[in-house]
Scaffold this motif. Structure first.
Motif, PDB file in Angstrom:
ATOM      1  N   GLU A  51       1.099  -1.542  -0.143  1.00 64.04           N
ATOM      2  CA  GLU A  51       0.217  -0.068   0.087  1.00 64.04           C
ATOM      3  C   GLU A  51       1.231   1.284  -0.417  1.00 64.04           C
ATOM      4  OE1 GLU A  51      -3.301   1.711   2.695  1.00 64.04           O
ATOM      5  OE2 GLU A  51      -3.319  -0.286   3.060  1.00 64.04           O
ATOM      6  N   TYR A  52       0.581   1.850  -1.544  1.00 68.79           N
ATOM      7  CA  TYR A  52       1.871   2.968  -0.849  1.00 68.79           C
ATOM      8  C   TYR A  52       0.655   4.843  -0.357  1.00 68.79           C
ATOM      9  CZ  TYR A  52       3.147   7.733  -3.041  1.00 68.79           C
ATOM     10  OH  TYR A  52       4.373   8.738  -2.925  1.00 68.79           O
ATOM     11  N   CYS A  53       1.404   5.562   0.791  1.00 71.46           N
ATOM     12  CA  CYS A  53       0.352   6.058   1.649  1.00 71.46           C
ATOM     13  C   CYS A  53       1.533   7.476   1.607  1.00 71.46           C
ATOM     14  CB  CYS A  53       0.829   5.738   2.783  1.00 71.46           C
ATOM     15  SG  CYS A  53       0.123   3.993   3.867  1.00 71.46           S
ATOM     16  N   ARG A  54       0.971   8.180   0.429  1.00 74.96           N
ATOM     17  CA  ARG A  54       1.626  10.034   0.546  1.00 74.96           C
ATOM     18  C   ARG A  54       1.619  10.675   1.561  1.00 74.96           C
ATOM     19  NH1 ARG A  54       0.547  13.499  -3.812  1.00 74.96           N
ATOM     20  NH2 ARG A  54      -0.721  14.608  -2.947  1.00 74.96           N
ATOM     21  N   LEU A  83       3.420  10.084  11.542  1.00 76.48           N
ATOM     22  CA  LEU A  83       2.974   9.228  12.653  1.00 76.48           C
ATOM     23  C   LEU A  83       2.524   8.311  12.952  1.00 76.48           C
ATOM     24  CD1 LEU A  83       5.416  12.140  14.450  1.00 76.48           C
ATOM     25  CD2 LEU A  83       5.858  10.446  13.573  1.00 76.48           C
ATOM     26  N   ALA A  84       1.579   9.188  12.444  1.00 72.62           N
ATOM     27  CA  ALA A  84      -0.139   8.734  12.555  1.00 72.62           C
ATOM     28  C   ALA A  84       0.151   6.824  11.814  1.00 72.62           C
ATOM     29  CB  ALA A  84      -1.003   9.506  11.835  1.00 72.62           C
ATOM     30  N   LEU A  85       0.191   6.639  10.370  1.00 73.68           N
ATOM     31  CA  LEU A  85       0.402   5.967   9.548  1.00 73.68           C
ATOM     32  C   LEU A  85       1.499   4.679   9.753  1.00 73.68           C
ATOM     33  CD1 LEU A  85       0.826   7.696   6.241  1.00 73.68           C
ATOM     34  CD2 LEU A  85      -0.943   5.761   7.550  1.00 73.68           C
ATOM     35  N   GLU A 112       6.037  -2.415  12.211  1.00 71.72           N
ATOM     36  CA  GLU A 112       7.082  -2.892  11.544  1.00 71.72           C
ATOM     37  C   GLU A 112       6.762  -2.989  10.270  1.00 71.72           C
ATOM     38  OE1 GLU A 112       7.812  -6.263  14.017  1.00 71.72           O
ATOM     39  OE2 GLU A 112       8.944  -4.937  15.978  1.00 71.72           O
ATOM     40  N   ASP A 113       5.663  -3.256   9.818  1.00 72.53           N
ATOM     41  CA  ASP A 113       5.116  -3.562   8.292  1.00 72.53           C
ATOM     42  C   ASP A 113       4.989  -2.412   7.392  1.00 72.53           C
ATOM     43  OD1 ASP A 113       4.017  -6.561   8.812  1.00 72.53           O
ATOM     44  OD2 ASP A 113       2.604  -5.566   9.955  1.00 72.53           O
ATOM     45  N   ALA A 114       6.455  -1.448   7.576  1.00 74.72           N
ATOM     46  CA  ALA A 114       6.181   0.293   6.752  1.00 74.72           C
ATOM     47  C   ALA A 114       7.367  -0.288   6.153  1.00 74.72           C
ATOM     48  CB  ALA A 114       5.249   1.398   8.178  1.00 74.72           C
ATOM     49  N   ALA A 115       7.306   1.593   5.162  1.00 74.46           N
ATOM     50  CA  ALA A 115       8.964   0.805   5.035  1.00 74.46           C
ATOM     51  C   ALA A 115       8.710   2.621   4.509  1.00 74.46           C
ATOM     52  CB  ALA A 115       9.198   0.847   3.617  1.00 74.46           C
ATOM     53  N   ALA A 166      15.748  -0.834  -4.812  1.00 75.89           N
ATOM     54  CA  ALA A 166      16.460  -2.260  -5.341  1.00 75.89           C
ATOM     55  C   ALA A 166      16.197  -2.815  -3.929  1.00 75.89           C
ATOM     56  CB  ALA A 166      17.785  -1.888  -4.883  1.00 75.89           C
ATOM     57  N   MET A 167      16.098  -2.562  -3.242  1.00 71.44           N
ATOM     58  CA  MET A 167      15.503  -3.934  -1.262  1.00 71.44           C
ATOM     59  C   MET A 167      14.100  -4.132  -1.941  1.00 71.44           C
ATOM     60  SD  MET A 167      17.456  -2.293   1.763  1.00 71.44           S
ATOM     61  CE  MET A 167      17.195  -3.780   2.303  1.00 71.44           C
ATOM     62  N   LEU A 168      13.253  -3.107  -2.595  1.00 64.45           N
ATOM     63  CA  LEU A 168      11.971  -4.129  -3.391  1.00 64.45           C
ATOM     64  C   LEU A 168      11.670  -4.644  -4.097  1.00 64.45           C
ATOM     65  CD1 LEU A 168      10.359  -0.188  -2.511  1.00 64.45           C
ATOM     66  CD2 LEU A 168       9.728  -2.398  -1.326  1.00 64.45           C
ATOM     67  N   ASN A 169      12.884  -3.824  -5.386  1.00 62.22           N
ATOM     68  CA  ASN A 169      12.681  -4.744  -6.700  1.00 62.22           C
ATOM     69  C   ASN A 169      13.444  -6.117  -6.214  1.00 62.22           C
ATOM     70  OD1 ASN A 169      11.508  -3.439  -7.960  1.00 62.22           O
ATOM     71  ND2 ASN A 169      13.561  -2.088  -8.229  1.00 62.22           N
ATOM     72  N   MET A 170      14.018  -6.477  -5.680  1.00 60.22           N
ATOM     73  CA  MET A 170      14.516  -7.818  -5.307  1.00 60.22           C
ATOM     74  C   MET A 170      14.429  -8.194  -4.005  1.00 60.22           C
ATOM     75  SD  MET A 170      18.649  -7.074  -6.190  1.00 60.22           S
ATOM     76  CE  MET A 170      18.709  -5.514  -4.231  1.00 60.22           C
ATOM     77  N   ARG A 171      12.479  -7.933  -3.241  1.00 62.13           N
ATOM     78  CA  ARG A 171      12.182  -8.397  -2.382  1.00 62.13           C
ATOM     79  C   ARG A 171      12.806  -8.964  -1.162  1.00 62.13           C
ATOM     80  NH1 ARG A 171       7.011 -11.673  -5.550  1.00 62.13           N
ATOM     81  NH2 ARG A 171       6.686  -9.819  -7.001  1.00 62.13           N
ATOM     82  N   LEU A 172      13.935  -8.432  -1.268  1.00 61.04           N
ATOM     83  CA  LEU A 172      14.326  -8.192  -0.098  1.00 61.04           C
ATOM     84  C   LEU A 172      14.022  -7.433   2.026  1.00 61.04           C
ATOM     85  CD1 LEU A 172      18.627  -7.304  -0.814  1.00 61.04           C
ATOM     86  CD2 LEU A 172      17.469  -9.429  -0.591  1.00 61.04           C
ATOM     87  N   VAL A 173      12.762  -6.895   1.272  1.00 60.83           N
ATOM     88  CA  VAL A 173      12.136  -6.432   2.140  1.00 60.83           C
ATOM     89  C   VAL A 173      10.982  -6.310   1.360  1.00 60.83           C
ATOM     90  CG1 VAL A 173      13.335  -5.226   3.088  1.00 60.83           C
ATOM     91  CG2 VAL A 173      12.519  -4.173   1.102  1.00 60.83           C
ATOM     92  N   ARG A 174       9.596  -7.046   2.062  1.00 67.95           N
ATOM     93  CA  ARG A 174       8.736  -7.400   1.919  1.00 67.95           C
ATOM     94  C   ARG A 174       7.457  -6.062   2.585  1.00 67.95           C
ATOM     95  NH1 ARG A 174       7.868 -12.676  -0.982  1.00 67.95           N
ATOM     96  NH2 ARG A 174       9.235 -13.302  -2.345  1.00 67.95           N
ATOM     97  N   PRO A 175       7.019  -4.794   2.224  1.00 67.51           N
ATOM     98  CA  PRO A 175       6.123  -3.686   3.748  1.00 67.51           C
ATOM     99  C   PRO A 175       5.076  -3.900   3.229  1.00 67.51           C
ATOM    100  CG  PRO A 175       7.525  -2.312   2.203  1.00 67.51           C
ATOM    101  CD  PRO A 175       8.237  -4.316   1.833  1.00 67.51           C
ATOM    102  N   ALA A 176       4.073  -4.394   4.219  1.00 70.44           N
ATOM    103  CA  ALA A 176       2.418  -3.597   4.313  1.00 70.44           C
ATOM    104  C   ALA A 176       2.703  -2.763   3.066  1.00 70.44           C
ATOM    105  CB  ALA A 176       1.570  -4.212   5.101  1.00 70.44           C
TER     106      ALA A 176
END
Length: 289
Positions: free
Chosen positions: A7-10, A18-20, A26-29, A39-49
């Motif tokens: 989920e993309y949150c701007r 801070l509310a987000l 821990e599920d946020a980046a 790069a970490m997202l593309n390689m799926r080294l991190v998978r944030p919600a």
């Protein structure tokens, strides 16, 4: 590869961000420059919600002198800091190190706060912050706090930032008048991660002895190191002092080993590179900074 769905949150305000963070934890980046996160997202080294974009938040992108400190916002671009007269005057060591950070294309998007949050052991910006005795400013919905950089970094890509906290600023102690600085790193190619890096700031007393000295190492252990230089205060700013400090640092470190370099090679780099950078800082201080 492409990222796993998120989920993309701007966030348009700090309170929204801070509310987000409070909601996703821990599920946020956090997306600032995105030079490492992308790069970490593309390689799926991190998978944030959720990915929380903080680029639109006003007031996080500047650099401002406040008394004995320079405060740089979390989204201050590396290129902007490199071109800032305020940064050059108050934190000349950072100005010297920034050209080593990636390439000019990445510096146009990469941020100071993002580099510190990522906490790569080879990164130049965390090394400078730790060497100078800087601080990391953190905020959550329930508290605001400042942590010394030497306490903030715990290990490779690991910090003391809580899941609901956001880095809002970095605080850099203003350099003493006439201080000399030096920075150098060894990498396989310019712009690559440093195999080892050394940073130094020196200020001299009227008789030419050291009245202040900061000396740090990066890429050697799993976090940036600030070398204890208390014993060098009052010593002559000469090759003997530089070599003794570098030799002691080389004996004290516990170097990492990876495909780029052995422990023995990194230890030798600390000895040689450390002495060279210290001497350059001493010469710059004699020249008045």
């Amino acid at each position: 590869m492409k990222p796993a769905a998120f989920e993309y949150c701007r966030a348009d305000t700090l309170d929204e961000a801070l509310a987000l963070l409070s909601e996703f934890g821990e599920d946020a980046a956090i997306l600032a420059g995105g030079m490492s996160l992308g790069a970490m997202l593309n390689m799926r080294l991190v998978r944030p919600a959720a990915v929380i974009d903080i680029n639109r938040i006003a007031g996080l992108d500047g650099a401002e002198r406040a008394g004995a400190w320079l405060e740089t916002g979390a989204t201050c671009r590396q290129a902007d800091a490199l071109g800032s007269g305020e940064v050059a005057a108050a934190a000349p060591l950072l100005s010297l190190a920034l050209p080593y950070v990636g390439h000019f294309q990445t510096r146009s998007r990469g941020t100071l706060g993002g580099s510190v949050a990522h906490a790569d052991p080879s990164a130049e910006i965390p090394l400078c912050l730790a060497t100078l005795g800087g601080e990391v400013v953190l905020a959550s919905r329930s508290r605001r706090r400042r942590l010394p950089a030497t306490e903030f970094f715990e290990g490779a890509l690991t910090t003391r930032r809580a899941p609901d906290e956001l880095i809002t600023a970095l605080r850099w102690p203003a350099a003493p008048a006439g201080a000399g600085c030096a920075f150098e790193e060894i990498a396989q190619r310019r712009g690559d991660f440093a195999i080892a890096a050394a940073a130094a700031l020196a200020a001299l007393a009227p008789d030419g002895t050291l009245r202040a000295l900061r000396f740090g190492l990066g890429g050697v252990e799993e976090r940036p190191l600030r070398v204890d230089t208390a014993g060098a205060i009052g010593a002559p700013a000469d090759a003997g002092t530089a070599e003794a400090l570098a030799r002691a640092a080389a004996e004290a470190v516990a170097p990492i080993e990876d495909p780029r370099a052995s422990r023995a090679y990194r230890r030798q780099l600390v000895r040689v590179l450390g002495a060279r950078v210290l001497m350059r800082a001493f010469r710059a201080a004699r020249a008045g900074g």
